[in-house]
Scaffold this motif. Structure first.
Motif, PDB file in Angstrom:
ATOM      1  N   UNK A 105       0.802  -1.230   0.000  1.00  0.00           N
ATOM      2  CA  UNK A 105       0.000   0.000   0.000  1.00  0.00           C
ATOM      3  C   UNK A 105       0.834   1.278   0.000  1.00  0.00           C
ATOM      4  N   UNK A 106       2.136   1.197  -0.336  1.00  0.00           N
ATOM      5  CA  UNK A 106       2.885   2.433  -0.524  1.00  0.00           C
ATOM      6  C   UNK A 106       4.221   2.550   0.160  1.00  0.00           C
ATOM      7  N   UNK A 107       4.498   1.732   1.179  1.00  0.00           N
ATOM      8  CA  UNK A 107       5.821   1.767   1.814  1.00  0.00           C
ATOM      9  C   UNK A 107       6.817   1.003   0.945  1.00  0.00           C
ATOM     10  N   UNK A 108       8.103   1.290   1.117  1.00  0.00           N
ATOM     11  CA  UNK A 108       9.133   0.633   0.315  1.00  0.00           C
ATOM     12  C   UNK A 108       9.922  -0.409   1.099  1.00  0.00           C
ATOM     13  N   UNK A 109      10.090  -0.188   2.381  1.00  0.00           N
ATOM     14  CA  UNK A 109      10.926  -1.062   3.190  1.00  0.00           C
ATOM     15  C   UNK A 109      10.370  -1.086   4.610  1.00  0.00           C
ATOM     16  N   UNK A 110      10.200  -2.283   5.170  1.00  0.00           N
ATOM     17  CA  UNK A 110       9.685  -2.419   6.542  1.00  0.00           C
ATOM     18  C   UNK A 110      10.684  -3.224   7.360  1.00  0.00           C
ATOM     19  N   UNK A 111      11.143  -2.614   8.456  1.00  0.00           N
ATOM     20  CA  UNK A 111      12.068  -3.257   9.385  1.00  0.00           C
ATOM     21  C   UNK A 111      11.369  -3.426  10.737  1.00  0.00           C
ATOM     22  N   UNK A 112      11.723  -4.473  11.444  1.00  0.00           N
ATOM     23  CA  UNK A 112      11.034  -4.803  12.701  1.00  0.00           C
ATOM     24  C   UNK A 112      11.589  -4.029  13.887  1.00  0.00           C
TER      25      UNK A 112
END
Length: 398
Positions: free
Chosen positions: A61-68
């Motif tokens: 939905x639009x983010x490029x990178x997700x880190x925990x």
């Protein structure tokens, strides 16, 4: 490259979140990196969906990178939550701006308020106010009012402004190179009813808890709703503490009174109230109601019980994470990852590689893997809660 970092929960990812990402793109942001809570969230609860599913929602939905953002920060109060998120984004080396939503829409105003809250004069003032026996939030507001007036103090009345101030404080304390930018919150208030077709995450969660999934789907972007629907069909959503309440109660009942002391933090005997409530009551909700005082919020108490259940460390964690775990990325996100890896940022893409990053990384990953196993007990279908999910998980690459 203008890269915005967002500290988030996306619990779940709804239309308001999508709108914020669109606004950032319109302001010239070229890439968006998210420091997203793991399986446990800041209000002291289990996330509605597991971290992989919420990360997938974000990237679709639009983010490029997700880190925990690991549990020790994600399930903490606003100050620790903000410090952990800022530290994670700073450590990437690629994020240039910290972006967040706020009711006031002014990063400059919130940064000024952060300076007030970090001043020695404020610290002295709030200590005086705490003698009144009122909640910390009320005392903090009164101290700011006396120092800077009602208009400035009123900024603390809304949750997004409050969190934004903590982000600014974390930026100041760490000497971060990131610049704060804020997007005015649109649609529904934090815990309010839907407005202009946008509902808050808490409202969507309430609908799902009441088995009104079809109505909840209307407040999510289509791709986010598809992920939620899949997880519900697989028996992994919505995750609820009630599904594993007896496991939580069993853990709490095995604790002695002094075992709760490290999770108190206030130094005023709250741990004794919690212990008595655990001994006298039969549900988590009843324990929270029995231990509640005007000084401590339900969220504070929920975090305390969750920390005890998960055996979270009580000492302040280091603000340098031993690894940054990749949850999801698209093509642009993978380009950022390559830059990070070239700069020797400790990116964790394969669980088995945690041991290569040193003892601290190995210990953190093993602890998070165990917490994920405890989280899985909250799934609607217990057959989905097999141990070892973190060891089997791979990043979602789109």
């Amino acid at each position: 490259m203008l890269v915005a970092g967002i500290i988030c929960e996306y619990n779940p990812f709804h239309l308001g979140h999508a709108w914020m990402l669109e606004q950032l793109r319109q302001q010239g942001v070229e890439a968006i990196v998210c420091a997203m809570s793991g399986n446990f969230v800041q209000r002291g609860d289990f996330a509605l969906l597991n971290k992989q599913s919420r990360a997938e929602m974000a990237v679709r939905c639009g983010a490029d990178l997700v880190l925990e953002l690991p549990t020790v920060w994600s399930a903490a109060g606003a100050e620790r939550f903000a410090r952990g998120g800022v530290a994670l984004l700073e450590q990437t080396g690629v994020v240039t701006h910290l972006a967040f939503g706020s009711e006031c829409g002014s990063a400059e105003i919130l940064y000024h308020l952060a300076e007030i809250l970090d001043s020695e004069a404020y610290q002295a003032m709030v200590q005086q106010e705490l003698c009144s026996g009122r909640s910390f939030a009320a005392c903090r507001r009164m101290a700011v009012k006396k120092m800077a007036g009602e208009e400035t103090a009123a900024l603390l009345d809304t949750p997004n402004n409050n969190l934004g101030v903590e982000y600014c404080r974390a930026l100041r304390r760490s000497g971060s190179r990131m610049t704060a930018i804020t997007v005015p919150r649109a649609g529904a208030a934090h815990d309010g009813a839907p407005k202009d077709g946008v509902a808050s995450a808490s409202y969507v969660r309430q609908l799902l808890m009441e088995d009104r999934a079809a109505e909840a789907m209307g407040y999510l972007p289509e791709k986010s709703a598809q992920v939620l629907l899949r997880e519900m069909k697989e028996g992994r959503a919505p995750a609820k503490m009630e599904h594993c309440e007896r496991a939580v109660l069993s853990c709490l009942r095995r604790m002695e009174e002094t075992d709760f002391l490290p999770y108190d933090g206030g130094g005023e005997g709250l741990y004794r109230r919690v212990y008595r409530a655990v001994q006298e009551k039969c549900t988590v909700s009843e324990i929270l109601d029995a231990a509640k005082t005007k000084r401590y919020s339900h969220a504070r108490l929920r975090r305390m019980l969750l920390a005890a259940y998960l055996h979270l460390p009580t000492e302040l964690p280091p603000e340098h994470l031993p690894y940054l775990r990749l949850l999801a990325a698209n093509q642009r996100g993978r380009q950022l990852l390559r830059i990070m890896q070239e700069n020797h940022v400790p990116i964790l893409t394969k669980p088995a590689h945690a041991v290569r990053l040193g003892a601290a990384a190995e210990a953190l990953f093993k602890a998070e893997a165990q917490r994920t196993d405890m989280y899985a007990l909250a799934y609607p279908d217990v057959h989905q809660s097999r141990c070892g999910a973190d060891w089997r998980a791979v990043p979602i690459l789109l």
